[in-house]
Design an enzyme around this catalytic site. Structure first.
Site, PDB file in Angstrom:
ATOM      1  N   SER A 108     -37.274  -9.398  39.198  1.00 12.99           N
ATOM      2  CA  SER A 108     -35.911  -9.368  38.660  1.00 12.99           C
ATOM      3  C   SER A 108     -35.525 -10.704  38.004  1.00 12.99           C
ATOM      4  CB  SER A 108     -34.918  -8.945  39.754  1.00 12.99           C
ATOM      5  OG  SER A 108     -34.948  -7.543  39.921  1.00 12.99           O
ATOM      6  N   CYS A 140     -32.083  -6.776  39.172  1.00 11.31           N
ATOM      7  CA  CYS A 140     -30.915  -7.465  39.737  1.00 11.31           C
ATOM      8  C   CYS A 140     -31.283  -8.941  39.827  1.00 11.31           C
ATOM      9  CB  CYS A 140     -30.530  -6.873  41.099  1.00 11.31           C
ATOM     10  SG  CYS A 140     -31.888  -6.822  42.296  1.00 11.31           S
ATOM     11  N   ARG A 141     -31.004  -9.603  40.931  1.00 10.51           N
ATOM     12  CA  ARG A 141     -31.434 -10.998  41.086  1.00 10.51           C
ATOM     13  C   ARG A 141     -32.833 -11.083  41.695  1.00 10.51           C
ATOM     14  NH1 ARG A 141     -28.521 -14.568  45.462  1.00 10.51           N
ATOM     15  NH2 ARG A 141     -30.451 -15.049  46.547  1.00 10.51           N
ATOM     16  N   LYS A 142     -33.078 -10.249  42.738  1.00  6.12           N
ATOM     17  CA  LYS A 142     -34.355 -10.385  43.455  1.00  6.12           C
ATOM     18  C   LYS A 142     -34.943  -9.042  43.873  1.00  6.12           C
ATOM     19  CE  LYS A 142     -31.860 -11.432  47.773  1.00  6.12           C
ATOM     20  NZ  LYS A 142     -31.687 -12.410  48.853  1.00  6.12           N
ATOM     21  N   GLY A 143     -34.500  -7.958  43.257  1.00  9.79           N
ATOM     22  CA  GLY A 143     -35.093  -6.661  43.556  1.00  9.79           C
ATOM     23  C   GLY A 143     -34.482  -5.940  44.738  1.00  9.79           C
ATOM     24  N   VAL A 144     -33.275  -6.337  45.162  1.00 14.47           N
ATOM     25  CA  VAL A 144     -32.620  -5.691  46.304  1.00 14.47           C
ATOM     26  C   VAL A 144     -31.546  -4.702  45.844  1.00 14.47           C
ATOM     27  CG1 VAL A 144     -31.185  -6.056  48.352  1.00 14.47           C
ATOM     28  CG2 VAL A 144     -33.150  -7.526  47.924  1.00 14.47           C
ATOM     29  N   THR A 145     -30.472  -5.197  45.214  1.00 14.60           N
ATOM     30  CA  THR A 145     -29.408  -4.262  44.831  1.00 14.60           C
ATOM     31  C   THR A 145     -29.851  -3.342  43.695  1.00 14.60           C
ATOM     32  OG1 THR A 145     -28.315  -5.801  43.300  1.00 14.60           O
ATOM     33  CG2 THR A 145     -27.605  -5.835  45.611  1.00 14.60           C
ATOM     34  N   ARG A 153     -22.029 -12.260  36.739  1.00 14.21           N
ATOM     35  CA  ARG A 153     -23.386 -12.798  36.852  1.00 14.21           C
ATOM     36  C   ARG A 153     -24.268 -12.261  35.723  1.00 14.21           C
ATOM     37  NH1 ARG A 153     -24.830 -11.188  42.766  1.00 14.21           N
ATOM     38  NH2 ARG A 153     -26.899 -11.964  42.167  1.00 14.21           N
TER      39      ARG A 153
END
Length: 298
Positions: free
Chosen positions: A276, A249-254, A188
């Site tokens: 992100s 990351c993609r949305k601020g989680v991982t 990704r």
């Protein structure tokens, strides 16, 4: 210079099981299930919580505790929204909060909740090492009984040093003051694998970012790796933990797994780019999106 004493970022399943057995869950110790799964998938976080959870735990609903006016997925709520939400869960500024989730990896969303408490000024928050997966595997008690904690007063104070915006990230491309690490999978990050669950979002990464997939910080059993292993992982990627660092990351989680890993190494001030890649992809000009996606699809 006096070294900052850091609150423990992890608690063990054994420690929490003893606290549950001693009936310590209450105003001074609250446990939150922060599970979340893609809508329409095989798993339903709230349904699973109703069926079984750690005794005394409450459900931390990331879909409720977010900025619902934002076009991006799970942006931080306002100070008042966060304070009111966690206050209803019986959490005050004096509460030790332990967060976990039910992901098969061991931990997925819990570090996001951990970081949310920290970014709103709450120091006494920990992640359950190994998550619900290992809690169940080790035979600790579960229940379907709901908990209705007495509401508490929580005062939130946003620590802006732990939060970065799109404008901050643009500025950093020029200043290079911060190292930036992306926690998504290599495919990704490079743009050879699709982004899951989000229509119209192509894979790729922000220029000048390094890639450290978050799941590499976990053992096969789902526990955090040792501090020595984590430190060597940062060193292998030439990430200097003594210098400023942003995680994305993609949305601020991982990305919050990067912050947690660095915290375990004694670096508590890693900032999260909250929007992100979801925000960057939609707002940045094409030359600031590094991806092999179009070539890969051709």
């Amino acid at each position: 210079m006096v070294q900052q004493v850091l609150y423990r970022a992890l608690v063990s399943t054994k420690w929490l099981a003893e606290a549950v057995r001693a009936n310590k869950i209450g105003p001074e110790l609250r446990v939150l299930d922060a599970s979340w799964y893609e809508p329409g998938g095989k798993r339903d976080a709230q349904k699973e919580f109703r069926e079984r959870h750690i005794p005394g735990a409450s459900f931390f609903d990331i879909e409720e505790c977010k900025d619902k006016s934002s076009p991006y997925e799970v942006m931080l709520p306002s100070e008042k929204h966060f304070a009111d939400y966690v206050g209803r869960l019986g959490i005050s500024n004096q509460t030790h909060v332990v967060v976990y989730d039910g992901d098969n990896l061991g931990t997925f969303y819990a570090p996001r909740a951990w970081w949310m408490f920290r970014v709103f000024g709450h120091r006494t928050v920990s992640v359950l090492n190994g998550g619900f997966k290992n809690w169940v595997k080790e035979g600790h008690p579960v229940t379907s009984e709901s908990t209705r904690p007495e509401p508490a007063v929580f005062k939130a104070s946003l620590n802006r040093s732990l939060l970065k915006t799109y404008e901050d990230m643009l500025e950093n491309l020029e200043s290079k003051r911060f190292q930036v690490v992306d926690s998504r999978s290599e495919g990704r990050y490079r743009g050879t694998e699709p982004e899951p669950g989000t229509q119209g979002l192509e894979p790729g990464h922000i220029p000048q970012t390094l890639n450290m997939p978050f799941f590499n910080f976990l053992t096969e059993e789902g526990f955090e790796k040792s501090t020595e292993e984590i430190r060597s992982m940062f060193q292998e990627k030439k990430v200097d933990l003594s210098k400023p660092l942003i995680a994305t990351c993609r949305k601020g989680v991982t990305a919050c797994h990067i912050a947690l890993a660095a915290y375990l190494c004694g670096t508590p001030d890693v900032a999260i780019y909250d929007g992100s890649w979801s925000e960057w992809f939609r707002r940045a000009p094409p030359e600031l999106k590094i991806s092999e996606w179009k070539r890969h699809k051709a």
